[in-house]
Design a protein around this motif. Sequence first.
Motif, PDB file in Angstrom:
ATOM      1  N   ALA A  46      -3.417  13.627  14.690  1.00  0.00           N
ATOM      2  CA  ALA A  46      -3.917  12.277  14.391  1.00  0.00           C
ATOM      3  C   ALA A  46      -4.330  12.151  12.935  1.00  0.00           C
ATOM      4  O   ALA A  46      -4.956  13.050  12.367  1.00  0.00           O
ATOM      5  N   GLN A  47      -3.993  11.016  12.350  1.00  0.00           N
ATOM      6  CA  GLN A  47      -4.257  10.773  10.925  1.00  0.00           C
ATOM      7  C   GLN A  47      -4.412   9.279  10.717  1.00  0.00           C
ATOM      8  O   GLN A  47      -3.470   8.524  10.911  1.00  0.00           O
ATOM      9  N   SER A  48      -5.581   8.867  10.299  1.00  0.00           N
ATOM     10  CA  SER A  48      -5.847   7.442  10.126  1.00  0.00           C
ATOM     11  C   SER A  48      -5.583   6.953   8.714  1.00  0.00           C
ATOM     12  O   SER A  48      -5.673   5.761   8.450  1.00  0.00           O
ATOM     13  N   PHE A  49      -5.265   7.845   7.799  1.00  0.00           N
ATOM     14  CA  PHE A  49      -5.110   7.479   6.390  1.00  0.00           C
ATOM     15  C   PHE A  49      -3.648   7.552   5.980  1.00  0.00           C
ATOM     16  O   PHE A  49      -2.855   8.318   6.535  1.00  0.00           O
ATOM     17  N   ALA A  50      -3.284   6.747   4.979  1.00  0.00           N
ATOM     18  CA  ALA A  50      -1.927   6.750   4.458  1.00  0.00           C
ATOM     19  C   ALA A  50      -1.710   7.971   3.578  1.00  0.00           C
ATOM     20  O   ALA A  50      -2.649   8.571   3.061  1.00  0.00           O
ATOM     21  N   ARG A  59     -10.509   1.809  15.469  1.00  0.00           N
ATOM     22  CA  ARG A  59      -9.368   0.909  15.640  1.00  0.00           C
ATOM     23  C   ARG A  59      -8.216   1.300  14.731  1.00  0.00           C
ATOM     24  O   ARG A  59      -7.052   1.342  15.174  1.00  0.00           O
ATOM     25  N   ILE A  60      -8.508   1.615  13.483  1.00  0.00           N
ATOM     26  CA  ILE A  60      -7.408   1.979  12.579  1.00  0.00           C
ATOM     27  C   ILE A  60      -6.832   3.330  12.979  1.00  0.00           C
ATOM     28  O   ILE A  60      -5.632   3.578  12.820  1.00  0.00           O
ATOM     29  N   GLY A  61      -7.673   4.209  13.541  1.00  0.00           N
ATOM     30  CA  GLY A  61      -7.160   5.485  14.025  1.00  0.00           C
ATOM     31  C   GLY A  61      -6.173   5.309  15.158  1.00  0.00           C
ATOM     32  O   GLY A  61      -5.139   5.980  15.211  1.00  0.00           O
ATOM     33  N   VAL A  62      -6.463   4.386  16.075  1.00  0.00           N
ATOM     34  CA  VAL A  62      -5.545   4.096  17.177  1.00  0.00           C
ATOM     35  C   VAL A  62      -4.266   3.447  16.647  1.00  0.00           C
ATOM     36  O   VAL A  62      -3.151   3.840  17.018  1.00  0.00           O
ATOM     37  N   ARG A  63      -4.412   2.483  15.771  1.00  0.00           N
ATOM     38  CA  ARG A  63      -3.249   1.753  15.273  1.00  0.00           C
ATOM     39  C   ARG A  63      -2.342   2.628  14.406  1.00  0.00           C
ATOM     40  O   ARG A  63      -1.148   2.351  14.263  1.00  0.00           O
ATOM     41  N   ALA A  64      -2.899   3.689  13.834  1.00  0.00           N
ATOM     42  CA  ALA A  64      -2.112   4.580  12.970  1.00  0.00           C
ATOM     43  C   ALA A  64      -1.422   5.693  13.754  1.00  0.00           C
ATOM     44  O   ALA A  64      -0.851   6.600  13.149  1.00  0.00           O
ATOM     45  N   ARG A  65      -1.447   5.611  15.079  1.00  0.00           N
ATOM     46  CA  ARG A  65      -0.850   6.682  15.883  1.00  0.00           C
ATOM     47  C   ARG A  65       0.583   6.978  15.478  1.00  0.00           C
ATOM     48  O   ARG A  65       0.944   8.130  15.187  1.00  0.00           O
ATOM     49  N   ASP A  66       1.419   5.957  15.448  1.00  0.00           N
ATOM     50  CA  ASP A  66       2.834   6.187  15.156  1.00  0.00           C
ATOM     51  C   ASP A  66       3.043   6.684  13.729  1.00  0.00           C
ATOM     52  O   ASP A  66       3.967   7.454  13.458  1.00  0.00           O
ATOM     53  N   TRP A  98       0.859  -1.194   0.000  1.00  0.00           N
ATOM     54  CA  TRP A  98       0.000   0.000   0.000  1.00  0.00           C
ATOM     55  C   TRP A  98       0.885   1.230   0.000  1.00  0.00           C
ATOM     56  O   TRP A  98       2.113   1.135  -0.049  1.00  0.00           O
ATOM     57  N   TYR A  99       0.269   2.407   0.044  1.00  0.00           N
ATOM     58  CA  TYR A  99       1.032   3.657   0.006  1.00  0.00           C
ATOM     59  C   TYR A  99       1.761   3.919   1.315  1.00  0.00           C
ATOM     60  O   TYR A  99       2.735   4.664   1.340  1.00  0.00           O
ATOM     61  N   GLY A 100       1.280   3.336   2.394  1.00  0.00           N
ATOM     62  CA  GLY A 100       1.990   3.325   3.664  1.00  0.00           C
ATOM     63  C   GLY A 100       2.543   1.931   3.882  1.00  0.00           C
ATOM     64  O   GLY A 100       2.935   1.245   2.935  1.00  0.00           O
ATOM     65  N   THR A 146     -10.500  -2.726   6.310  1.00  0.00           N
ATOM     66  CA  THR A 146     -10.781  -1.704   7.312  1.00  0.00           C
ATOM     67  C   THR A 146     -10.409  -0.325   6.789  1.00  0.00           C
ATOM     68  O   THR A 146     -11.135   0.654   6.994  1.00  0.00           O
ATOM     69  N   GLY A 147      -9.271  -0.239   6.103  1.00  0.00           N
ATOM     70  CA  GLY A 147      -8.867   1.035   5.526  1.00  0.00           C
ATOM     71  C   GLY A 147      -9.849   1.537   4.492  1.00  0.00           C
ATOM     72  O   GLY A 147     -10.166   2.734   4.447  1.00  0.00           O
ATOM     73  N   ARG A 148     -10.365   0.628   3.669  1.00  0.00           N
ATOM     74  CA  ARG A 148     -11.340   1.053   2.666  1.00  0.00           C
ATOM     75  C   ARG A 148     -12.654   1.488   3.335  1.00  0.00           C
ATOM     76  O   ARG A 148     -13.294   2.436   2.902  1.00  0.00           O
ATOM     77  N   LEU A 149     -13.030   0.805   4.412  1.00  0.00           N
ATOM     78  CA  LEU A 149     -14.233   1.216   5.137  1.00  0.00           C
ATOM     79  C   LEU A 149     -14.019   2.601   5.741  1.00  0.00           C
ATOM     80  O   LEU A 149     -14.910   3.469   5.668  1.00  0.00           O
ATOM     81  N   MET A 150     -12.863   2.829   6.336  1.00  0.00           N
ATOM     82  CA  MET A 150     -12.570   4.123   6.940  1.00  0.00           C
ATOM     83  C   MET A 150     -12.672   5.241   5.915  1.00  0.00           C
ATOM     84  O   MET A 150     -13.294   6.271   6.150  1.00  0.00           O
ATOM     85  N   GLU A 151     -12.073   5.024   4.745  1.00  0.00           N
ATOM     86  CA  GLU A 151     -12.124   6.071   3.723  1.00  0.00           C
ATOM     87  C   GLU A 151     -13.530   6.257   3.171  1.00  0.00           C
ATOM     88  O   GLU A 151     -13.944   7.385   2.892  1.00  0.00           O
ATOM     89  N   THR A 152     -14.253   5.169   3.005  1.00  0.00           N
ATOM     90  CA  THR A 152     -15.628   5.283   2.516  1.00  0.00           C
ATOM     91  C   THR A 152     -16.465   6.092   3.494  1.00  0.00           C
ATOM     92  O   THR A 152     -17.245   6.972   3.096  1.00  0.00           O
TER      93      THR A 152
END
Length: 267
Positions: A249-253, A168-175, A124-126, A136-142
Amino acid sequence: MADPREVREVLEDLRAEGEEVDGLVAGLPPGEWARATPAVGWSIAHQIAHLLWTDERAVQSAVDPEGFRREVAAALAAPGTFVDEGAERGARLPAAELLARWRTSRAELLTVLAGRPVGEKLPWYGPPMSVASMATGRLMETWAHGQDVADALGVRRVPTVRLRHVARIGVRARDYAYAVRGLTPPAGEFRVELVGPGGEEWVFGPEDAGQRVSGAALDFCLLVTQRVHRDDVALVAVGADAERWLGIAQSFAGPAGAGRAPGEVRR
Protein backbone atom coordinates in the motif's frame (compact mmCIF):
# COMPACT_ATOMS: atom_id res chain seq x y z
CA MET A 1 -17.64 17.83 -9.43
CA ALA A 2 -16.56 18.17 -5.82
CA ASP A 3 -18.81 19.90 -3.34
CA PRO A 4 -17.42 23.38 -2.50
CA ARG A 5 -18.07 22.59 1.15
CA GLU A 6 -15.79 19.55 0.86
CA VAL A 7 -13.03 21.75 -0.53
CA ARG A 8 -13.42 24.28 2.28
CA GLU A 9 -13.35 21.49 4.87
CA VAL A 10 -10.20 19.84 3.59
CA LEU A 11 -8.45 23.21 3.22
CA GLU A 12 -9.27 24.03 6.85
CA ASP A 13 -7.98 20.63 7.92
CA LEU A 14 -4.84 21.16 5.85
CA ARG A 15 -4.28 24.46 7.63
CA ALA A 16 -4.70 22.77 11.02
CA GLU A 17 -2.36 19.90 10.11
CA GLY A 18 0.33 22.34 9.04
CA GLU A 19 -0.03 24.26 12.27
CA GLU A 20 0.33 21.08 14.30
CA VAL A 21 3.57 20.12 12.58
CA ASP A 22 4.76 23.72 12.83
CA GLY A 23 4.27 23.42 16.59
CA LEU A 24 6.66 20.48 16.70
CA VAL A 25 9.55 22.46 15.22
CA ALA A 26 8.85 26.12 16.03
CA GLY A 27 10.72 26.04 19.35
CA LEU A 28 13.59 23.79 18.32
CA PRO A 29 17.11 25.17 18.75
CA PRO A 30 18.88 25.44 15.38
CA GLY A 31 21.10 22.47 16.12
CA GLU A 32 18.11 20.19 16.68
CA TRP A 33 17.02 20.59 13.07
CA ALA A 34 19.90 18.28 12.12
CA ARG A 35 18.47 15.45 14.24
CA ALA A 36 17.99 12.26 12.20
CA THR A 37 14.47 11.02 11.47
CA PRO A 38 13.40 7.44 10.60
CA ALA A 39 13.75 8.27 6.89
CA VAL A 40 17.30 7.26 6.01
CA GLY A 41 19.49 10.30 5.37
CA TRP A 42 16.77 12.79 6.27
CA SER A 43 16.97 15.13 9.22
CA ILE A 44 14.13 17.17 10.67
CA ALA A 45 15.27 19.96 8.34
CA HIS A 46 14.92 17.62 5.35
CA GLN A 47 11.36 16.75 6.38
CA ILE A 48 10.27 20.39 6.58
CA ALA A 49 12.21 21.24 3.42
CA HIS A 50 10.36 18.47 1.58
CA LEU A 51 7.02 19.90 2.70
CA LEU A 52 8.17 23.34 1.53
CA TRP A 53 9.29 21.98 -1.85
CA THR A 54 6.09 20.02 -2.41
CA ASP A 55 3.85 22.92 -1.37
CA GLU A 56 5.68 25.13 -3.87
CA ARG A 57 5.24 22.51 -6.59
CA ALA A 58 1.52 22.29 -5.80
CA VAL A 59 1.21 26.06 -6.12
CA GLN A 60 3.05 25.92 -9.45
CA SER A 61 0.72 23.16 -10.64
CA ALA A 62 -2.27 25.42 -10.02
CA VAL A 63 -0.92 28.73 -11.34
CA ASP A 64 1.56 27.58 -14.01
CA PRO A 65 0.55 24.10 -15.20
CA GLU A 66 2.78 24.20 -18.28
CA GLY A 67 5.80 25.14 -16.19
CA PHE A 68 4.92 22.37 -13.79
CA ARG A 69 4.74 19.83 -16.62
CA ARG A 70 8.27 20.82 -17.59
CA GLU A 71 9.30 20.22 -13.96
CA VAL A 72 7.75 16.76 -14.14
CA ALA A 73 9.57 15.96 -17.37
CA ALA A 74 12.87 16.95 -15.75
CA ALA A 75 12.01 14.89 -12.67
CA LEU A 76 11.27 11.82 -14.77
CA ALA A 77 14.73 12.15 -16.28
CA ALA A 78 16.15 11.59 -12.78
CA PRO A 79 13.68 9.21 -11.13
CA GLY A 80 14.33 8.46 -7.49
CA THR A 81 16.57 11.50 -6.92
CA PHE A 82 14.55 14.65 -7.58
CA VAL A 83 12.62 14.44 -4.28
CA ASP A 84 15.83 14.04 -2.27
CA GLU A 85 17.44 16.87 -4.18
CA GLY A 86 14.56 19.21 -3.38
CA ALA A 87 14.75 18.32 0.30
CA GLU A 88 18.52 18.69 0.37
CA ARG A 89 18.41 22.21 -1.05
CA GLY A 90 15.94 23.36 1.58
CA ALA A 91 17.72 21.57 4.42
CA ARG A 92 20.82 23.68 3.77
CA LEU A 93 18.91 26.85 4.69
CA PRO A 94 19.21 28.32 8.19
CA ALA A 95 16.45 26.85 10.34
CA ALA A 96 14.66 30.17 10.84
CA GLU A 97 14.63 30.88 7.09
CA LEU A 98 13.42 27.36 6.27
CA LEU A 99 10.55 27.63 8.75
CA ALA A 100 9.59 31.10 7.52
CA ARG A 101 9.56 29.93 3.90
CA TRP A 102 7.46 26.89 4.76
CA ARG A 103 4.94 29.09 6.57
CA THR A 104 4.75 31.33 3.51
CA SER A 105 4.30 28.39 1.13
CA ARG A 106 1.56 26.88 3.30
CA ALA A 107 -0.38 30.12 3.33
CA GLU A 108 0.07 30.64 -0.41
CA LEU A 109 -1.10 27.12 -1.18
CA LEU A 110 -4.27 27.54 0.86
CA THR A 111 -5.04 30.83 -0.90
CA VAL A 112 -4.34 29.46 -4.37
CA LEU A 113 -6.40 26.29 -3.94
CA ALA A 114 -9.30 28.20 -2.39
CA GLY A 115 -9.42 30.34 -5.54
CA ARG A 116 -9.46 27.49 -8.08
CA PRO A 117 -12.67 26.03 -9.60
CA VAL A 118 -13.55 22.98 -7.51
CA GLY A 119 -13.84 20.73 -10.58
CA GLU A 120 -10.50 21.72 -12.09
CA LYS A 121 -7.91 18.97 -12.62
CA LEU A 122 -4.38 19.92 -11.64
CA PRO A 123 -1.34 18.12 -13.08
CA TRP A 124 0.78 16.12 -10.62
CA TYR A 125 3.55 13.51 -10.51
CA GLY A 126 0.91 10.78 -10.63
CA PRO A 127 -2.58 11.13 -12.11
CA PRO A 128 -4.08 14.67 -12.34
CA MET A 129 -5.81 15.75 -9.15
CA SER A 130 -8.91 17.77 -8.37
CA VAL A 131 -8.56 20.73 -6.03
CA ALA A 132 -9.99 18.66 -3.17
CA SER A 133 -7.66 15.76 -3.97
CA MET A 134 -4.63 18.06 -4.17
CA ALA A 135 -5.46 19.50 -0.75
CA THR A 136 -6.03 16.00 0.61
CA GLY A 137 -2.69 14.89 -0.79
CA ARG A 138 -0.91 17.81 0.83
CA LEU A 139 -2.62 17.04 4.14
CA MET A 140 -1.58 13.39 3.88
CA GLU A 141 2.05 14.31 3.26
CA THR A 142 2.06 16.94 6.00
CA TRP A 143 0.73 14.37 8.45
CA ALA A 144 3.17 11.66 7.32
CA HIS A 145 6.28 13.82 7.41
CA GLY A 146 5.06 15.30 10.67
CA GLN A 147 5.06 11.73 11.99
CA ASP A 148 8.71 11.42 11.02
CA VAL A 149 9.48 14.61 12.93
CA ALA A 150 7.49 13.43 15.95
CA ASP A 151 9.30 10.08 15.90
CA ALA A 152 12.66 11.85 15.78
CA LEU A 153 11.70 13.98 18.78
CA GLY A 154 10.11 11.09 20.70
CA VAL A 155 6.76 12.87 20.69
CA ARG A 156 3.50 10.91 20.69
CA ARG A 157 0.91 12.82 18.69
CA VAL A 158 -2.78 12.61 19.49
CA PRO A 159 -4.64 11.32 16.40
CA THR A 160 -7.42 13.55 15.10
CA VAL A 161 -10.41 13.16 12.80
CA ARG A 162 -8.23 14.67 10.07
CA LEU A 163 -6.99 11.13 9.57
CA ARG A 164 -10.14 10.42 7.58
CA HIS A 165 -8.58 12.34 4.68
CA VAL A 166 -5.43 10.22 4.86
CA ALA A 167 -7.48 7.04 5.04
CA ARG A 168 -9.58 8.03 2.04
CA ILE A 169 -6.63 8.81 -0.19
CA GLY A 170 -4.98 5.57 0.94
CA VAL A 171 -8.02 3.60 -0.21
CA ARG A 172 -8.34 5.51 -3.47
CA ALA A 173 -4.64 4.99 -4.25
CA ARG A 174 -4.96 1.20 -4.12
CA ASP A 175 -4.61 0.65 -7.85
CA TYR A 176 -1.74 3.15 -8.07
CA ALA A 177 0.24 1.11 -5.54
CA TYR A 178 -0.03 -1.86 -7.90
CA ALA A 179 0.63 0.10 -11.09
CA VAL A 180 3.78 1.81 -9.79
CA ARG A 181 5.21 -1.68 -9.16
CA GLY A 182 4.21 -2.96 -12.60
CA LEU A 183 1.47 -5.15 -11.12
CA THR A 184 -2.12 -5.63 -12.23
CA PRO A 185 -4.63 -4.41 -9.62
CA PRO A 186 -7.43 -6.74 -8.52
CA ALA A 187 -10.61 -6.33 -10.56
CA GLY A 188 -13.05 -5.68 -7.73
CA GLU A 189 -13.22 -3.09 -4.98
CA PHE A 190 -12.21 -3.95 -1.43
CA ARG A 191 -14.22 -3.21 1.69
CA VAL A 192 -12.24 -1.13 4.20
CA GLU A 193 -13.74 -0.65 7.67
CA LEU A 194 -11.79 1.60 10.02
CA VAL A 195 -12.31 2.93 13.52
CA GLY A 196 -11.41 6.60 13.90
CA PRO A 197 -9.70 8.15 16.94
CA GLY A 198 -13.02 8.96 18.60
CA GLY A 199 -14.65 5.62 17.80
CA GLU A 200 -16.10 6.83 14.49
CA GLU A 201 -16.67 4.23 11.76
CA TRP A 202 -15.10 5.10 8.41
CA VAL A 203 -16.21 2.71 5.70
CA PHE A 204 -15.09 2.47 2.08
CA GLY A 205 -16.14 0.07 -0.66
CA PRO A 206 -19.12 -2.22 -1.19
CA GLU A 207 -20.57 -4.04 1.78
CA ASP A 208 -20.56 -7.39 -0.02
CA ALA A 209 -16.90 -7.22 -1.17
CA GLY A 210 -15.06 -10.50 -0.72
CA GLN A 211 -11.70 -8.84 0.03
CA ARG A 212 -11.76 -6.85 3.26
CA VAL A 213 -9.53 -4.82 5.58
CA SER A 214 -10.47 -3.68 9.06
CA GLY A 215 -8.82 -2.10 12.06
CA ALA A 216 -7.79 1.19 13.61
CA ALA A 217 -7.64 4.19 11.27
CA LEU A 218 -4.31 5.24 12.76
CA ASP A 219 -2.77 1.87 11.90
CA PHE A 220 -4.14 2.06 8.36
CA CYS A 221 -2.87 5.61 7.84
CA LEU A 222 0.59 4.76 9.16
CA LEU A 223 0.72 1.76 6.85
CA VAL A 224 -0.43 3.45 3.63
CA THR A 225 2.03 6.30 4.21
CA GLN A 226 4.69 3.63 4.84
CA ARG A 227 5.50 4.83 8.35
CA VAL A 228 5.19 1.30 9.76
CA HIS A 229 5.77 -2.22 8.55
CA ARG A 230 2.80 -4.47 7.93
CA ASP A 231 3.88 -6.68 10.87
CA ASP A 232 3.61 -3.74 13.30
CA VAL A 233 -0.08 -2.97 12.84
CA ALA A 234 -3.13 -4.93 13.95
CA LEU A 235 -5.04 -4.55 10.69
CA VAL A 236 -7.05 -7.61 9.70
CA ALA A 237 -7.13 -8.67 6.05
CA VAL A 238 -9.69 -11.11 4.71
CA GLY A 239 -8.58 -12.52 1.37
CA ALA A 240 -5.21 -13.01 -0.29
CA ASP A 241 -5.58 -9.89 -2.45
CA ALA A 242 -6.35 -7.72 0.58
CA GLU A 243 -3.32 -9.08 2.42
CA ARG A 244 -1.07 -8.49 -0.57
CA TRP A 245 -2.30 -4.92 -0.87
CA LEU A 246 -1.39 -4.20 2.75
CA GLY A 247 2.13 -5.27 1.91
CA ILE A 248 2.50 -2.73 -0.90
CA ALA A 249 0.00 0.00 0.00
CA GLN A 250 1.19 3.48 -0.95
CA SER A 251 -0.84 6.65 -0.63
CA PHE A 252 1.73 8.98 -2.19
CA ALA A 253 2.68 9.60 -5.81
CA GLY A 254 6.07 8.64 -7.15
CA PRO A 255 8.24 5.53 -7.16
CA ALA A 256 7.41 2.60 -4.91
CA GLY A 257 8.62 3.34 -1.41
CA ALA A 258 10.95 1.02 0.49
CA GLY A 259 8.80 1.31 3.60
CA ARG A 260 9.99 0.62 7.13
CA ALA A 261 11.63 -2.44 8.62
CA PRO A 262 9.68 -4.48 11.20
CA GLY A 263 9.85 -2.88 14.62
CA GLU A 264 10.99 0.48 13.23
CA VAL A 265 8.24 2.58 14.74
CA ARG A 266 7.76 4.73 17.78
CA ARG A 267 4.19 5.66 18.69
